[in-house]
Design a protein around this motif. Sequence first.
Motif, PDB file in Angstrom:
ATOM      1  N   VAL A 240      39.466  54.494  54.546  1.00 42.14           N
ATOM      2  CA  VAL A 240      38.547  53.698  53.724  1.00 42.14           C
ATOM      3  C   VAL A 240      38.763  52.214  53.990  1.00 42.14           C
ATOM      4  O   VAL A 240      37.803  51.450  54.170  1.00 42.14           O
ATOM      5  CB  VAL A 240      38.708  54.027  52.224  1.00 42.14           C
TER       6      VAL A 240
ATOM      7  N   ALA B 248      39.694  43.088  46.331  1.00 41.43           N
ATOM      8  CA  ALA B 248      38.645  43.862  45.653  1.00 41.43           C
ATOM      9  C   ALA B 248      38.830  43.862  44.141  1.00 41.43           C
ATOM     10  O   ALA B 248      39.941  43.746  43.630  1.00 41.43           O
ATOM     11  CB  ALA B 248      38.654  45.302  46.163  1.00 41.43           C
TER      12      ALA B 248
ATOM     13  N   ILE C 266      33.079  54.873  45.483  1.00 41.57           N
ATOM     14  CA  ILE C 266      33.878  56.039  45.858  1.00 41.57           C
ATOM     15  C   ILE C 266      33.435  57.184  44.969  1.00 41.57           C
ATOM     16  O   ILE C 266      33.525  57.106  43.749  1.00 41.57           O
ATOM     17  CB  ILE C 266      35.379  55.754  45.683  1.00 41.57           C
TER      18      ILE C 266
ATOM     19  N   ARG D  33      33.240  46.586  58.278  1.00 44.06           N
ATOM     20  CA  ARG D  33      31.961  46.110  57.753  1.00 44.06           C
ATOM     21  C   ARG D  33      32.024  44.663  57.262  1.00 44.06           C
ATOM     22  O   ARG D  33      31.019  43.984  57.183  1.00 44.06           O
ATOM     23  CB  ARG D  33      31.475  47.031  56.653  1.00 44.06           C
TER      24      ARG D  33
ATOM     25  N   VAL E 184      31.611  48.755  47.256  1.00 49.56           N
ATOM     26  CA  VAL E 184      32.097  50.015  47.826  1.00 49.56           C
ATOM     27  C   VAL E 184      32.162  51.017  46.684  1.00 49.56           C
ATOM     28  O   VAL E 184      32.853  50.795  45.699  1.00 49.56           O
ATOM     29  CB  VAL E 184      33.498  49.849  48.454  1.00 49.56           C
TER      30      VAL E 184
ATOM     31  N   ILE F  43      36.033  49.525  55.460  1.00 53.70           N
ATOM     32  CA  ILE F  43      35.688  48.290  54.737  1.00 53.70           C
ATOM     33  C   ILE F  43      35.891  47.080  55.645  1.00 53.70           C
ATOM     34  O   ILE F  43      35.014  46.220  55.761  1.00 53.70           O
ATOM     35  CB  ILE F  43      36.526  48.157  53.451  1.00 53.70           C
TER      36      ILE F  43
ATOM     37  N   LYS G 214      39.692  59.757  43.626  1.00 50.36           N
ATOM     38  CA  LYS G 214      38.881  58.527  43.599  1.00 50.36           C
ATOM     39  C   LYS G 214      39.668  57.346  43.033  1.00 50.36           C
ATOM     40  O   LYS G 214      39.702  56.273  43.627  1.00 50.36           O
ATOM     41  CB  LYS G 214      37.614  58.728  42.760  1.00 50.36           C
TER      42      LYS G 214
ATOM     43  N   MET H 172      30.704  42.741  49.095  1.00 54.65           N
ATOM     44  CA  MET H 172      30.251  44.088  49.405  1.00 54.65           C
ATOM     45  C   MET H 172      30.651  45.021  48.266  1.00 54.65           C
ATOM     46  O   MET H 172      31.754  44.910  47.730  1.00 54.65           O
ATOM     47  CB  MET H 172      30.896  44.562  50.705  1.00 54.65           C
TER      48      MET H 172
ATOM     49  N   ILE I 284      43.066  50.390  47.262  1.00 56.61           N
ATOM     50  CA  ILE I 284      42.198  49.359  47.839  1.00 56.61           C
ATOM     51  C   ILE I 284      42.360  48.043  47.076  1.00 56.61           C
ATOM     52  O   ILE I 284      42.501  46.978  47.667  1.00 56.61           O
ATOM     53  CB  ILE I 284      40.726  49.817  47.847  1.00 56.61           C
TER      54      ILE I 284
END
Length: 122
Positions: free
Chosen positions: A8, A48, A27, A15, A25, A12, A35, A23, A42
């Motif tokens: 993952v 994030a 899950i 991208r 994201v 990320i 999850k 962005m 992350i």
Amino acid sequence: MREAVGDVLAAIEARLVARTKPMVVAIDGGSGSGKSTIARAIAETTPAVRLPVDDFYSFLIPSDRWDRFTTVERLDHVFEWDRLRGEAIVPLVSGKPIEWFRVDLETGIFPDGTYRLGSERR
């Protein structure tokens, strides 16, 4: 799980190379599929913002009709999608700070089929 987190994160990062805007994201997965574990990993290794959708659980679920809903109808009713977009996603992608009241699932469901909002903003 470590491999899934690595996959993952790699996706990320790939991208983000050409992006100048934030962005989102998402899950997705069934209960207990990891999850939250992936999202925490992350958030710990990137800038994030972890936004638990459970915090936007709808306390207006019509329990008398729930069993007759299709899967799509249940998804439409189980979360407060407008509140999630308005209080969190739209401000985040606009570069603004966010805070929200989470739905208090620990207290449990009330006799009328509703939940309360937590007393602290997140």
